[in-house]
Scaffold this motif. Structure first.
Motif, PDB file in Angstrom:
ATOM      1  N   GLY A 176       0.798  -1.219   0.000  1.00  0.00           N
ATOM      2  CA  GLY A 176       0.000   0.000   0.000  1.00  0.00           C
ATOM      3  C   GLY A 176       0.829   1.266   0.000  1.00  0.00           C
ATOM      4  N   LEU A 177       2.079   1.151   0.421  1.00  0.00           N
ATOM      5  CA  LEU A 177       2.991   2.298   0.436  1.00  0.00           C
ATOM      6  C   LEU A 177       3.793   2.433  -0.859  1.00  0.00           C
ATOM      7  CD1 LEU A 177       4.444   1.864   4.042  1.00  0.00           C
ATOM      8  CD2 LEU A 177       2.970   3.727   3.264  1.00  0.00           C
ATOM      9  N   CYS A 178       3.728   1.435  -1.729  1.00  0.00           N
ATOM     10  CA  CYS A 178       4.642   1.374  -2.875  1.00  0.00           C
ATOM     11  C   CYS A 178       4.484   2.507  -3.881  1.00  0.00           C
ATOM     12  CB  CYS A 178       4.561   0.021  -3.567  1.00  0.00           C
ATOM     13  SG  CYS A 178       3.119  -0.229  -4.601  1.00  0.00           S
ATOM     14  N   LEU A 179       3.327   3.151  -3.935  1.00  0.00           N
ATOM     15  CA  LEU A 179       3.184   4.254  -4.890  1.00  0.00           C
ATOM     16  C   LEU A 179       4.018   5.465  -4.473  1.00  0.00           C
ATOM     17  CD1 LEU A 179      -0.600   4.129  -5.791  1.00  0.00           C
ATOM     18  CD2 LEU A 179       1.348   3.411  -7.169  1.00  0.00           C
ATOM     19  N   GLU A 180       4.067   5.739  -3.187  1.00  0.00           N
ATOM     20  CA  GLU A 180       4.824   6.896  -2.708  1.00  0.00           C
ATOM     21  C   GLU A 180       6.257   6.556  -2.325  1.00  0.00           C
ATOM     22  OE1 GLU A 180       3.202  10.024  -0.345  1.00  0.00           O
ATOM     23  OE2 GLU A 180       1.211   9.112  -0.465  1.00  0.00           O
ATOM     24  N   PHE A 181       6.492   5.301  -1.952  1.00  0.00           N
ATOM     25  CA  PHE A 181       7.813   4.907  -1.471  1.00  0.00           C
ATOM     26  C   PHE A 181       8.247   3.627  -2.182  1.00  0.00           C
ATOM     27  CE2 PHE A 181       5.550   7.065   1.959  1.00  0.00           C
ATOM     28  CZ  PHE A 181       6.435   8.091   2.262  1.00  0.00           C
ATOM     29  N   ARG A 182       8.601   3.764  -3.435  1.00  0.00           N
ATOM     30  CA  ARG A 182       8.967   2.586  -4.238  1.00  0.00           C
ATOM     31  C   ARG A 182      10.206   1.871  -3.724  1.00  0.00           C
ATOM     32  NH1 ARG A 182       6.889   2.375 -10.008  1.00  0.00           N
ATOM     33  NH2 ARG A 182       5.086   3.737  -9.878  1.00  0.00           N
ATOM     34  N   ASP A 183      11.047   2.583  -2.983  1.00  0.00           N
ATOM     35  CA  ASP A 183      12.272   1.970  -2.487  1.00  0.00           C
ATOM     36  C   ASP A 183      12.123   1.342  -1.101  1.00  0.00           C
ATOM     37  OD1 ASP A 183      11.916   4.464  -1.271  1.00  0.00           O
ATOM     38  OD2 ASP A 183      14.067   4.762  -0.999  1.00  0.00           O
ATOM     39  N   ALA A 184      10.933   1.421  -0.510  1.00  0.00           N
ATOM     40  CA  ALA A 184      10.710   0.840   0.819  1.00  0.00           C
ATOM     41  C   ALA A 184      10.878  -0.676   0.759  1.00  0.00           C
ATOM     42  CB  ALA A 184       9.317   1.193   1.322  1.00  0.00           C
ATOM     43  N   THR A 185      11.443  -1.229   1.808  1.00  0.00           N
ATOM     44  CA  THR A 185      11.610  -2.678   1.887  1.00  0.00           C
ATOM     45  C   THR A 185      10.652  -3.242   2.929  1.00  0.00           C
ATOM     46  OG1 THR A 185      13.288  -2.564   3.627  1.00  0.00           O
ATOM     47  CG2 THR A 185      14.073  -2.463   1.319  1.00  0.00           C
ATOM     48  N   LEU A 186      10.434  -4.539   2.853  1.00  0.00           N
ATOM     49  CA  LEU A 186       9.589  -5.190   3.847  1.00  0.00           C
ATOM     50  C   LEU A 186      10.163  -4.993   5.250  1.00  0.00           C
ATOM     51  CD1 LEU A 186       8.694  -8.497   1.986  1.00  0.00           C
ATOM     52  CD2 LEU A 186       7.106  -6.709   2.678  1.00  0.00           C
ATOM     53  N   ASP A 187      11.475  -5.124   5.380  1.00  0.00           N
ATOM     54  CA  ASP A 187      12.111  -4.935   6.689  1.00  0.00           C
ATOM     55  C   ASP A 187      11.928  -3.517   7.205  1.00  0.00           C
ATOM     56  OD1 ASP A 187      12.958  -7.546   6.911  1.00  0.00           O
ATOM     57  OD2 ASP A 187      14.984  -7.143   6.156  1.00  0.00           O
ATOM     58  N   GLU A 188      12.032  -2.535   6.316  1.00  0.00           N
ATOM     59  CA  GLU A 188      11.842  -1.148   6.748  1.00  0.00           C
ATOM     60  C   GLU A 188      10.414  -0.935   7.243  1.00  0.00           C
ATOM     61  OE1 GLU A 188      12.240   3.466   5.185  1.00  0.00           O
ATOM     62  OE2 GLU A 188      12.164   1.846   3.700  1.00  0.00           O
ATOM     63  N   VAL A 189       9.447  -1.457   6.507  1.00  0.00           N
ATOM     64  CA  VAL A 189       8.050  -1.320   6.909  1.00  0.00           C
ATOM     65  C   VAL A 189       7.806  -2.047   8.234  1.00  0.00           C
ATOM     66  CG1 VAL A 189       5.662  -1.904   6.295  1.00  0.00           C
ATOM     67  CG2 VAL A 189       7.199  -0.940   4.574  1.00  0.00           C
ATOM     68  N   ALA A 190       8.359  -3.238   8.371  1.00  0.00           N
ATOM     69  CA  ALA A 190       8.184  -4.008   9.608  1.00  0.00           C
ATOM     70  C   ALA A 190       8.766  -3.269  10.808  1.00  0.00           C
ATOM     71  CB  ALA A 190       8.832  -5.381   9.467  1.00  0.00           C
ATOM     72  N   GLY A 191       9.863  -2.572  10.609  1.00  0.00           N
ATOM     73  CA  GLY A 191      10.498  -1.841  11.701  1.00  0.00           C
ATOM     74  C   GLY A 191       9.953  -0.454  11.935  1.00  0.00           C
ATOM     75  N   ALA A 192       9.085   0.015  11.053  1.00  0.00           N
ATOM     76  CA  ALA A 192       8.596   1.393  11.126  1.00  0.00           C
ATOM     77  C   ALA A 192       7.446   1.570  12.109  1.00  0.00           C
ATOM     78  CB  ALA A 192       8.158   1.866   9.737  1.00  0.00           C
ATOM     79  N   PHE A 193       6.810   0.474  12.498  1.00  0.00           N
ATOM     80  CA  PHE A 193       5.625   0.583  13.335  1.00  0.00           C
ATOM     81  C   PHE A 193       5.812  -0.154  14.648  1.00  0.00           C
ATOM     82  CE2 PHE A 193       4.342   0.895   8.894  1.00  0.00           C
ATOM     83  CZ  PHE A 193       3.767   2.159   8.914  1.00  0.00           C
ATOM     84  N   ASP A 194       5.536   0.554  15.723  1.00  0.00           N
ATOM     85  CA  ASP A 194       5.601   0.010  17.067  1.00  0.00           C
ATOM     86  C   ASP A 194       4.343  -0.814  17.335  1.00  0.00           C
ATOM     87  OD1 ASP A 194       4.942   0.520  20.151  1.00  0.00           O
ATOM     88  OD2 ASP A 194       7.111   0.659  19.845  1.00  0.00           O
ATOM     89  N   ILE A 195       4.420  -1.724  18.275  1.00  0.00           N
ATOM     90  CA  ILE A 195       3.277  -2.573  18.611  1.00  0.00           C
ATOM     91  C   ILE A 195       2.061  -1.742  19.016  1.00  0.00           C
ATOM     92  CG2 ILE A 195       3.878  -2.921  21.044  1.00  0.00           C
ATOM     93  CD1 ILE A 195       2.576  -5.663  18.742  1.00  0.00           C
ATOM     94  N   THR A 196       2.295  -0.570  19.580  1.00  0.00           N
ATOM     95  CA  THR A 196       1.176   0.295  19.982  1.00  0.00           C
ATOM     96  C   THR A 196       0.452   0.895  18.778  1.00  0.00           C
ATOM     97  OG1 THR A 196       2.597   2.246  20.183  1.00  0.00           O
ATOM     98  CG2 THR A 196       2.292   0.900  22.172  1.00  0.00           C
ATOM     99  N   GLU A 197       1.050   0.829  17.595  1.00  0.00           N
ATOM    100  CA  GLU A 197       0.450   1.398  16.382  1.00  0.00           C
ATOM    101  C   GLU A 197      -0.301   0.363  15.549  1.00  0.00           C
ATOM    102  OE1 GLU A 197       3.394   4.770  14.878  1.00  0.00           O
ATOM    103  OE2 GLU A 197       4.452   2.897  15.368  1.00  0.00           O
ATOM    104  N   ILE A 198      -0.302  -0.877  15.983  1.00  0.00           N
ATOM    105  CA  ILE A 198      -0.912  -1.947  15.197  1.00  0.00           C
ATOM    106  C   ILE A 198      -2.392  -1.669  14.917  1.00  0.00           C
ATOM    107  CG2 ILE A 198      -1.557  -4.402  15.211  1.00  0.00           C
ATOM    108  CD1 ILE A 198       1.394  -3.905  14.608  1.00  0.00           C
ATOM    109  N   SER A 199      -3.103  -1.169  15.907  1.00  0.00           N
ATOM    110  CA  SER A 199      -4.518  -0.881  15.714  1.00  0.00           C
ATOM    111  C   SER A 199      -4.730   0.164  14.626  1.00  0.00           C
ATOM    112  CB  SER A 199      -5.139  -0.400  17.033  1.00  0.00           C
ATOM    113  OG  SER A 199      -6.479  -0.060  16.851  1.00  0.00           O
ATOM    114  N   GLN A 200      -3.954   1.248  14.658  1.00  0.00           N
ATOM    115  CA  GLN A 200      -4.094   2.293  13.645  1.00  0.00           C
ATOM    116  C   GLN A 200      -3.688   1.775  12.271  1.00  0.00           C
ATOM    117  OE1 GLN A 200      -2.139   6.034  14.389  1.00  0.00           O
ATOM    118  NE2 GLN A 200      -2.753   6.863  12.429  1.00  0.00           N
ATOM    119  N   VAL A 201      -2.631   0.976  12.208  1.00  0.00           N
ATOM    120  CA  VAL A 201      -2.195   0.406  10.930  1.00  0.00           C
ATOM    121  C   VAL A 201      -3.286  -0.498  10.367  1.00  0.00           C
ATOM    122  CG1 VAL A 201      -0.524  -1.161   9.853  1.00  0.00           C
ATOM    123  CG2 VAL A 201       0.267   0.604  11.436  1.00  0.00           C
TER     124      VAL A 201
END
Length: 120
Positions: free
Chosen positions: A82-107
Motif C-alpha cells: 500500500g505504500l509502494c506508490l509513494e515509497f517505491r524503495d521501501a523494503t519489507l524490513d523497513e516497513v516491519a520496523g517502522a511501526f511500534d506494537i502500539t500502532e498496530i490498531s491504527q495500521v
C-alpha cells in the motif's frame, strides 16, 4: 495564516472560520493514514501493489479469503504494498520496523479503510 479575533461580533458575524481558529494546531493522524518516514500516508492499492504482493507470494485468492485474523507477515506485506506508490524503495524490513506494537490498531484501521475504498 491566523486571523486575530477582534471581538465577539466577529464570531457571531461569521467572519472567523473554523480553519482560521485551528490553523496553528498540530494535525492529528486519522485512522485512515499511517505515519511512514515522517509523513502521514493513505495506503493505496493499485495493479502495481497487487503485482508487488504477487512477487511476495500473496495471490489474489489469498486476498479474497483474508479474514479478520491476519498474520503479522501478511499485515507487513499489505502495508508495504500500500505504500509502494509513494515509497517505491521501501523494503519489507523497513516497513516491519517502522511501526511500534502500539500502532498496530491504527495500521490495521488504515489497511481496512484502504481495502474497503478500492473501486469506490
Amino acid at each position: 495564516m491566523t486571523e486575530i479575533i477582534n471581538s465577539a461580533t466577529d464570531i457571531h458575524a461569521g467572519t472567523i472560520t473554523a480553519e482560521a481558529i485551528t490553523a496553528d494546531l498540530p494535525i492529528k493522524p486519522t485512522a485512515k493514514t499511517v505515519n511512514f518516514r515522517g509523513k502521514e500516508v493513505t495506503l493505496k492499492y493499485t495493479l502495481l501493489s497487487l503485482q508487488r504482493l504477487e512477487e511476495q507470494g500473496v495471490s489474489l485468492q489469498d486476498l479474497e479469503s483474508m479474514s479478520e485474523n491476519v498474520s503479522v507477515t501478511m499485515l507487513i506485506k499489505m502495508v508495504w504494498a500500500g505504500l509502494c506508490l509513494e515509497f517505491r524503495d521501501a523494503t519489507l524490513d523497513e516497513v516491519a520496523g517502522a511501526f511500534d506494537i502500539t500502532e498496530i490498531s491504527q495500521v490495521s484501521e488504515a489497511l481496512s479503510y484502504a481495502l474497503n475504498s478500492v473501486g469506490k
